[in-house]
Design an enzyme around this catalytic site. Structure first.
Site, mmCIF file in Angstrom:
data_model
loop_
_atom_site.group_PDB
_atom_site.id
_atom_site.type_symbol
_atom_site.label_atom_id
_atom_site.label_comp_id
_atom_site.label_asym_id
_atom_site.label_seq_id
_atom_site.Cartn_x
_atom_site.Cartn_y
_atom_site.Cartn_z
ATOM 1 N N TYR A 138 0.899 -1.106 0.017
ATOM 2 C CA TYR A 138 0.127 0.137 -0.069
ATOM 3 C C TYR A 138 0.758 1.283 0.078
ATOM 4 C CZ TYR A 138 -4.701 -1.609 0.638
ATOM 5 O OH TYR A 138 -6.109 -2.011 0.685
ATOM 6 N N LYS A 188 2.650 -15.112 2.770
ATOM 7 C CA LYS A 188 2.907 -15.993 1.480
ATOM 8 C C LYS A 188 4.193 -16.182 1.505
ATOM 9 C CE LYS A 188 1.189 -17.642 -2.363
ATOM 10 N NZ LYS A 188 0.346 -18.890 -2.572
ATOM 11 N N ASP A 220 -3.720 -17.929 0.511
ATOM 12 C CA ASP A 220 -4.613 -18.629 -0.146
ATOM 13 C C ASP A 220 -5.437 -19.755 0.519
ATOM 14 O OD1 ASP A 220 -2.323 -20.052 -0.312
ATOM 15 O OD2 ASP A 220 -2.371 -20.834 -2.280
ATOM 16 N N ASP A 248 -12.928 -8.454 4.138
ATOM 17 C CA ASP A 248 -14.262 -8.323 3.448
ATOM 18 C C ASP A 248 -14.590 -9.799 3.530
ATOM 19 O OD1 ASP A 248 -13.622 -5.868 3.064
ATOM 20 O OD2 ASP A 248 -14.450 -6.030 1.047
HETATM 21 C C1 IPM Z 1 -10.538 -0.747 3.716
HETATM 22 C C2 IPM Z 1 -10.845 -0.277 2.362
HETATM 23 C C3 IPM Z 1 -9.597 0.614 2.033
HETATM 24 C C4 IPM Z 1 -8.402 -0.177 2.283
HETATM 25 C C5 IPM Z 1 -9.852 1.583 0.903
HETATM 26 C C6 IPM Z 1 -10.996 2.593 0.718
HETATM 27 C C7 IPM Z 1 -8.396 2.592 0.787
HETATM 28 O O1 IPM Z 1 -10.923 -1.202 1.338
HETATM 29 O O2 IPM Z 1 -10.440 -0.142 4.617
HETATM 30 O O3 IPM Z 1 -10.456 -2.166 3.692
HETATM 31 O O4 IPM Z 1 -7.982 -0.763 1.111
HETATM 32 O O5 IPM Z 1 -7.685 -0.163 3.194
HETATM 33 MG MG MG Z 2 -10.986 -3.105 2.058
#
Ligand code: IPM
Ligand code: MG
Length: 357
Positions: A138, A188, A220, A248
């Protein structure tokens, strides 16, 4: 006097933030706080030409805690990466040094039918993802797109220092120690040097936590196990990008993304944001579920204000309202009563005031 910064952001951000404010005001007689509202994300771009405007940066540096709504929307999708709304949240995390992101998967017994998994699989799920938040690909340099021999080449860099891994690993072990004492570290390391290093450092820190069981898992395989046996996990420790993806996946086990809060800690202040995004398609229609945002207020009171009993009270109030049969659009089912964002927030406030006495 505690300073709380509210950054509602875009899409459904402002309407769920209104509900967070209601809940906060229930505690106005017990804690002295000021609320400051500032722009972030697309709202910052439109009004001040930046996703993380200078006066928002100043307010963030001051604040004891930040409540964050959501950023992004189609309107800003074609901007270069460095100018996009997402830079607002990435910038504030980095500026405040919030390197640890806690994402609990909370199951509501009233809503288990919304889980995409069979009931027997989700029974007993109580998972906390501890995601590293200020390093990895990131933020790694170099990054960009260059041209070589007439060909365009894009690159990003996965990078971690020993100290960055050490501090998030310690946060993970500490969290596990307060829970069921199991830590699963995700990497990984069969392919990437950075991840081999991650595993080495995590293994080293484990020596200080002999009471915690450590397991290593390739990302994975972890993605598969979250679906196959989610209840087997306690704390899952992840690098930034893998944690983005897995959190997520883990969140959806609970039935709706709209239900889950998260906390970003590690700096002198902390930031709390629901894990759902800005959902521009449903913004302004009263369809958004305010529960994730309201539970963020709970996490803030528990963590930043050291009032775990209030966090529990907020959770219990949400449970009361679900018991009453009130449902926003995302969790509506037969025989239940449809509620708008505002009605849901108001019902939770009433239940909370009753509990607080
Ligand atoms: C999260 C989101 C963020 C991330 C985005 C909006 C930059 O997906 O908080 O998980 O990737 O961290
Ligand atoms: Mg996210």
């Amino acid at each position: 006097m505690a300073e709380i910064l509210l950054t509602a952001g875009d899409g459904i951000g402002p309407e769920i933030m209104e509900q967070a404010k209601r809940i906060l005001h229930c505690f106005a007689k017990d804690i002295a706080f000021t609320l400051t509202e500032r722009l972030i994300g697309g709202a910052g771009i439109d009004a001040a030409g930046s996703p993380f405007p200078t006066d928002t940066q100043k307010a963030a540096a001051h604040a004891d805690a930040v409540l964050f709504g959501a950023v992004g929307g189609p309107k800003w999708d074609n901007l270069p990466l460095a100018d996009r709304p997402e830079k607002g949240i990435l910038g504030i995390r980095k500026a405040l040094g919030l390197y640890a992101n806690l994402r609990p998967t909370i199951l509501w017994p009233q809503l288990t039918t919304f889980s995409p998994l069979k009931q027997e699989r989700i029974a007993g799920v109580d998972l906390l993802i501890m995601r590293e938040l200020t390093g990895d690909i990131y933020f790694g340099e170099p990054r960009g797109i260059r041209t070589e021999n007439g060909q365009r080449i894009a690159h990003n860099t996965m990078v971690y220092s020993e100290e960055e891994i050490r501090r998030i690993a310690i946060a993970g072990f500490e969290a596990a120690r307060k829970r069921r004492k199991k830590l699963c570290s995700v990497d990984k390391s069969n392919v990437l040097e950075t991840m081999r290093f991650w595993r080495e450092i995590v293994t080293d820190i484990h020596k200080d936590y002999p009471d915690v069981t450590l397991e290593h898992m390739y990302v994975d395989h972890a993605a598969m196990q979250i679906i196959l046996r989610p209840a087997a996990f306690d704390v899952m420790l992840t690098p930034n990008m893998f944690g983005d993806i897995l959190s997520d996946e883990a969140a959806v086990l609970a039935g709706s993304l709209g239900l889950l809060p998260s906390a970003s800690i590690g700096g002198k202040s902390a930031l709390y944001e629901p894990i759902h995004g800005s959902a521009p398609d449903i913004a302004g229609q009263g369809l958004a579920n305010p529960i994730g945002m309201i539970l963020c207020v709970g996490m803030m009171l528990g963590h930043s204000f050291n009032k775990p009993a209030w966090e529990q009270a907020i959770r219990a109030a949400v449970g009361d309202v679900l018991d009453q049969g009130l449902r926003t659009a995302d969790i509506m089912s037969d025989g239940m009563q449809r509620a708008t964002t505002d009605q849901m927030g108001s019902a939770i406030e009433t239940a909370l005031r009753k509990r607080l006495g």
